[in-house]
Write a protein that holds these residues in place. Structure first.
Motif, PDB file in Angstrom:
ATOM      1  N   LYS A   1       0.852  -1.180   0.000  1.00 49.03           N
ATOM      2  CA  LYS A   1       0.000   0.000   0.000  1.00 49.03           C
ATOM      3  C   LYS A   1       0.889   1.232   0.000  1.00 49.03           C
ATOM      4  N   SER A   2       0.598   2.192  -0.877  1.00 47.63           N
ATOM      5  CA  SER A   2       1.366   3.419  -0.923  1.00 47.63           C
ATOM      6  C   SER A   2       1.033   4.265   0.295  1.00 47.63           C
ATOM      7  N   THR A   3       2.057   4.802   0.947  1.00 53.18           N
ATOM      8  CA  THR A   3       1.829   5.587   2.143  1.00 53.18           C
ATOM      9  C   THR A   3       1.871   7.088   1.874  1.00 53.18           C
TER      10      THR A   3
ATOM     11  N   ASP B   1      -1.435  15.627   1.151  1.00 53.40           N
ATOM     12  CA  ASP B   1      -0.784  16.723   1.861  1.00 53.40           C
ATOM     13  C   ASP B   1       0.737  16.571   1.866  1.00 53.40           C
ATOM     14  N   GLU B   2       1.213  15.338   2.025  1.00 54.50           N
ATOM     15  CA  GLU B   2       2.659  15.092   1.966  1.00 54.50           C
ATOM     16  C   GLU B   2       3.197  15.416   0.577  1.00 54.50           C
ATOM     17  N   TRP B   3       2.444  15.037  -0.445  1.00 57.40           N
ATOM     18  CA  TRP B   3       2.844  15.304  -1.823  1.00 57.40           C
ATOM     19  C   TRP B   3       2.933  16.804  -2.079  1.00 57.40           C
ATOM     20  N   LEU B   4       1.913  17.555  -1.671  1.00 55.24           N
ATOM     21  CA  LEU B   4       1.920  19.003  -1.880  1.00 55.24           C
ATOM     22  C   LEU B   4       3.028  19.679  -1.088  1.00 55.24           C
ATOM     23  N   ALA B   5       3.243  19.242   0.146  1.00 59.67           N
ATOM     24  CA  ALA B   5       4.314  19.813   0.959  1.00 59.67           C
ATOM     25  C   ALA B   5       5.675  19.567   0.314  1.00 59.67           C
TER      26      ALA B   5
ATOM     27  N   VAL C   1       6.011  11.258 -10.742  1.00 57.29           N
ATOM     28  CA  VAL C   1       6.295   9.840 -10.486  1.00 57.29           C
ATOM     29  C   VAL C   1       7.749   9.665 -10.075  1.00 57.29           C
ATOM     30  N   ARG C   2       8.664  10.296 -10.804  1.00 57.74           N
ATOM     31  CA  ARG C   2      10.097  10.191 -10.468  1.00 57.74           C
ATOM     32  C   ARG C   2      10.400  10.827  -9.119  1.00 57.74           C
ATOM     33  N   HIS C   3       9.806  11.985  -8.864  1.00 59.10           N
ATOM     34  CA  HIS C   3      10.078  12.722  -7.629  1.00 59.10           C
ATOM     35  C   HIS C   3       9.531  11.999  -6.396  1.00 59.10           C
ATOM     36  N   LEU C   4       8.340  11.440  -6.512  1.00 61.67           N
ATOM     37  CA  LEU C   4       7.702  10.785  -5.375  1.00 61.67           C
ATOM     38  C   LEU C   4       8.095   9.321  -5.212  1.00 61.67           C
ATOM     39  N   GLY C   5       8.556   8.713  -6.298  1.00 62.20           N
ATOM     40  CA  GLY C   5       8.911   7.303  -6.228  1.00 62.20           C
ATOM     41  C   GLY C   5       7.700   6.390  -6.137  1.00 62.20           C
ATOM     42  N   CYS C   6       6.582   6.843  -6.704  1.00 60.79           N
ATOM     43  CA  CYS C   6       5.372   6.019  -6.699  1.00 60.79           C
ATOM     44  C   CYS C   6       4.983   5.713  -8.135  1.00 60.79           C
ATOM     45  N   GLY C   7       3.944   4.926  -8.316  1.00 60.49           N
ATOM     46  CA  GLY C   7       3.485   4.570  -9.651  1.00 60.49           C
ATOM     47  C   GLY C   7       2.684   5.691 -10.297  1.00 60.49           C
ATOM     48  N   ARG C   8       2.507   5.576 -11.607  1.00 56.94           N
ATOM     49  CA  ARG C   8       1.785   6.601 -12.359  1.00 56.94           C
ATOM     50  C   ARG C   8       0.334   6.731 -11.897  1.00 56.94           C
TER      51      ARG C   8
END
Length: 88
Positions: free
Chosen positions: A3-5, A9-13, A33-40
């Motif tokens: 599960k992606s955590t 709010d974390e993304w915007l911050a 995607v590259r910056h967060l390290g999550c899937g598209r």
């Protein structure tokens, strides 16, 4: 299944701290995607939720040259809201 955590709010911050003092027109989905390290699909979900909540907006479209030399206009997004740090 993992599960992606990452939440919105974390993304915007993270976007706000990475762009402080820098004139950035916005981030494409691929850059997020590259910056967060999550899937598209997770990045798109975060963008949709942020836009829906008024915390991000479509900043416009940026010209990008593909590997075959064709030019594409891709959407870029940016945060719109100032976020406050949560206190625990």
């Amino acid at each position: 299944m993992l599960k992606s955590t990452i939440n919105m709010d974390e993304w915007l911050a993270e976007l706000q701290t990475s762009t402080q003092g820098v004139a950035v027109e916005g981030f494409s989905t691929v850059e997020l995607v590259r910056h967060l390290g999550c899937g598209r699909s997770r990045a798109v979900s975060l963008i949709r939720q942020a836009i829906s909540d008024g915390k991000a907006c479509l900043a416009g479209r940026r010209k990008q040259v593909a590997i075959d030399g064709t030019i594409h206009w891709i959407p870029v997004y940016r945060p719109t809201a100032k976020l406050t740090k949560k206190t625990s």
